[in-house]
Scaffold this motif. Structure first.
Motif, PDB file in Angstrom:
ATOM      1  N   LEU A 127      41.537  39.277  46.899  1.00  0.00           N
ATOM      2  CA  LEU A 127      41.565  38.957  45.471  1.00  0.00           C
ATOM      3  C   LEU A 127      42.960  39.080  44.877  1.00  0.00           C
ATOM      4  CD1 LEU A 127      38.289  40.454  43.962  1.00  0.00           C
ATOM      5  CD2 LEU A 127      38.786  38.105  44.605  1.00  0.00           C
ATOM      6  N   GLU A 128      43.811  39.915  45.491  1.00  0.00           N
ATOM      7  CA  GLU A 128      45.174  40.098  44.968  1.00  0.00           C
ATOM      8  C   GLU A 128      45.948  38.777  44.916  1.00  0.00           C
ATOM      9  OE1 GLU A 128      44.523  41.761  48.325  1.00  0.00           O
ATOM     10  OE2 GLU A 128      43.124  42.782  46.994  1.00  0.00           O
ATOM     11  N   ARG A 129      45.534  37.809  45.707  1.00  0.00           N
ATOM     12  CA  ARG A 129      46.190  36.489  45.693  1.00  0.00           C
ATOM     13  C   ARG A 129      45.880  35.713  44.415  1.00  0.00           C
ATOM     14  NH1 ARG A 129      43.865  33.850  50.679  1.00  0.00           N
ATOM     15  NH2 ARG A 129      44.738  32.037  49.659  1.00  0.00           N
ATOM     16  N   TYR A 130      44.927  36.221  43.633  1.00  0.00           N
ATOM     17  CA  TYR A 130      44.478  35.541  42.420  1.00  0.00           C
ATOM     18  C   TYR A 130      44.609  36.516  41.242  1.00  0.00           C
ATOM     19  CZ  TYR A 130      42.357  32.813  46.163  1.00  0.00           C
ATOM     20  OH  TYR A 130      42.146  32.089  47.304  1.00  0.00           O
ATOM     21  N   PRO A 131      45.774  36.571  40.612  1.00  0.00           N
ATOM     22  CA  PRO A 131      46.019  37.615  39.598  1.00  0.00           C
ATOM     23  C   PRO A 131      45.086  37.563  38.392  1.00  0.00           C
ATOM     24  CG  PRO A 131      47.864  36.066  39.714  1.00  0.00           C
ATOM     25  CD  PRO A 131      46.945  35.732  40.833  1.00  0.00           C
ATOM     26  N   ALA A 132      44.794  36.394  37.884  1.00  0.00           N
ATOM     27  CA  ALA A 132      43.909  36.311  36.714  1.00  0.00           C
ATOM     28  C   ALA A 132      42.480  36.695  37.100  1.00  0.00           C
ATOM     29  CB  ALA A 132      43.947  34.911  36.111  1.00  0.00           C
ATOM     30  N   THR A 134      41.706  38.736  39.518  1.00  0.00           N
ATOM     31  CA  THR A 134      41.740  40.180  39.745  1.00  0.00           C
ATOM     32  C   THR A 134      41.593  40.924  38.420  1.00  0.00           C
ATOM     33  OG1 THR A 134      43.055  39.959  41.744  1.00  0.00           O
ATOM     34  CG2 THR A 134      43.121  42.091  40.639  1.00  0.00           C
ATOM     35  N   ARG A 135      42.330  40.503  37.402  1.00  0.00           N
ATOM     36  CA  ARG A 135      42.227  41.126  36.076  1.00  0.00           C
ATOM     37  C   ARG A 135      40.795  41.051  35.564  1.00  0.00           C
ATOM     38  NH1 ARG A 135      40.926  38.690  31.907  1.00  0.00           N
ATOM     39  NH2 ARG A 135      41.730  36.683  32.556  1.00  0.00           N
ATOM     40  N   TRP A 136      40.204  39.866  35.664  1.00  0.00           N
ATOM     41  CA  TRP A 136      38.839  39.632  35.186  1.00  0.00           C
ATOM     42  C   TRP A 136      37.829  40.472  35.975  1.00  0.00           C
ATOM     43  CZ3 TRP A 136      34.947  37.249  38.116  1.00  0.00           C
ATOM     44  CH2 TRP A 136      33.824  36.794  37.429  1.00  0.00           C
ATOM     45  N   SER A 137      37.946  40.476  37.294  1.00  0.00           N
ATOM     46  CA  SER A 137      36.978  41.222  38.103  1.00  0.00           C
ATOM     47  C   SER A 137      37.090  42.722  37.854  1.00  0.00           C
ATOM     48  CB  SER A 137      37.118  40.890  39.587  1.00  0.00           C
ATOM     49  OG  SER A 137      38.361  41.303  40.087  1.00  0.00           O
ATOM     50  N   GLU A 138      38.301  43.219  37.621  1.00  0.00           N
ATOM     51  CA  GLU A 138      38.465  44.642  37.295  1.00  0.00           C
ATOM     52  C   GLU A 138      37.862  44.956  35.929  1.00  0.00           C
ATOM     53  OE1 GLU A 138      42.659  45.305  37.811  1.00  0.00           O
ATOM     54  OE2 GLU A 138      42.465  45.436  40.003  1.00  0.00           O
ATOM     55  N   ALA A 139      38.043  44.061  34.970  1.00  0.00           N
ATOM     56  CA  ALA A 139      37.478  44.274  33.631  1.00  0.00           C
ATOM     57  C   ALA A 139      35.950  44.268  33.681  1.00  0.00           C
ATOM     58  CB  ALA A 139      37.981  43.204  32.661  1.00  0.00           C
ATOM     59  N   LEU A 140      35.372  43.310  34.396  1.00  0.00           N
ATOM     60  CA  LEU A 140      33.915  43.272  34.504  1.00  0.00           C
ATOM     61  C   LEU A 140      33.400  44.464  35.294  1.00  0.00           C
ATOM     62  CD1 LEU A 140      34.303  40.422  33.329  1.00  0.00           C
ATOM     63  CD2 LEU A 140      32.484  39.685  34.863  1.00  0.00           C
ATOM     64  N   GLY A 141      34.077  44.799  36.375  1.00  0.00           N
ATOM     65  CA  GLY A 141      33.652  45.910  37.219  1.00  0.00           C
ATOM     66  C   GLY A 141      33.708  47.256  36.506  1.00  0.00           C
ATOM     67  N   ALA A 142      34.464  47.339  35.422  1.00  0.00           N
ATOM     68  CA  ALA A 142      34.557  48.587  34.649  1.00  0.00           C
ATOM     69  C   ALA A 142      33.414  48.733  33.644  1.00  0.00           C
ATOM     70  CB  ALA A 142      35.901  48.646  33.919  1.00  0.00           C
ATOM     71  N   ARG A 143      32.662  47.660  33.429  1.00  0.00           N
ATOM     72  CA  ARG A 143      31.554  47.716  32.470  1.00  0.00           C
ATOM     73  C   ARG A 143      30.404  48.526  33.085  1.00  0.00           C
ATOM     74  NH1 ARG A 143      31.877  43.575  28.373  1.00  0.00           N
ATOM     75  NH2 ARG A 143      29.622  43.736  28.089  1.00  0.00           N
TER      76      ARG A 143
END
Length: 155
Positions: A127-132, A134-143
Motif C-alpha cells: 500500500l505504501e506505493r499508493y500514498p493517497a 494509504t492515508r485513506w486506509s489509515e483513516a478508515l482503519g482508525a474508526r
C-alpha cells in the motif's frame, strides 16, 4: 434485529462494518455463499452486498447522500469492480489524491472498498506505493466501527 448470513469475505466484512457504523443490532450466521440479510423490522430478505449497503444506508438515513454531487459518485464507486489489486489500488489512489473520500464525503462507497483494499494488502500488495490510498486506509482503519466490523468475521 438483522440477521447476516455470511462467511469471512471482503463482501461480508463491508456489511459488518456498515452495521457497526450504524449501530444496528445484528447477529451473524456463518455460511459460505453470497452474503444476505433478513431484517425483522421490514420484514425483508435481501442478498448482494451493494443492494444491502444501499438498503441499510437508506434505512438509517446515513452514508448515502441525497445531494447529487455526492450521491452519484457514491454509486459510481460502489459499483466499481476490479479484481486486480494493483489496478484497483491505482484507481482508488488517483481518486483519493483529489478528495478525502471516494465520493467526497464518507459513504457506503468507502465502506465497500475498504475490505477489498485490506485483503489485497494481506496478500502482499504494498500500500505504501499508493500514498493517497494509504492515508485513506489509515483513516478508515482508525474508526472504531470499522475496527469492530472487520473483526466481526474473523476466520
Amino acid at each position: 434485529m438483522i440477521r447476516l448470513y455470511a462467511g469471512p469475505t471482503p463482501d461480508a466484512r463491508k456489511l459488518t462494518v456498515m452495521l457497526e457504523e450504524l449501530g444496528l443490532g445484528y447477529v451473524v450466521e456463518r455460511r459460505e455463499q453470497v452474503p444476505a440479510i433478513e431484517d425483522d423490522d421490514a420484514p425483508l430478505e435481501l442478498s448482494q452486498p451493494g443492494a444491502i449497503l444501499i438498503y441499510l444506508a437508506e434505512r438509517a438515513g446515513r452514508f448515502f447522500p441525497v445531494e447529487r454531487r455526492y450521491r452519484y459518485p457514491t454509486l459510481q464507486w460502489l459499483f466499481y469492480q476490479e479484481k486486480d489489486g494493483e489496478r484497483l489500488c491505482g484507481a482508488l489512489d488517483r481518486r483519493l489524491g483529489e478528495a478525502e473520500f471516494l465520493a467526497g464525503v464518507y459513504t457506503i462507497a468507502d465502506i465497500s472498498a475498504y475490505p477489498w483494499v485490506m485483503r489485497h494488502a494481506e496478500y502482499g500488495l504494498e500500500l505504501e506505493r499508493y500514498p493517497a490510498l494509504t492515508r485513506w486506509s489509515e483513516a478508515l482503519g482508525a474508526r472504531p466501527a470499522v475496527q469492530r466490523g472487520m473483526a466481526a468475521l474473523k476466520s
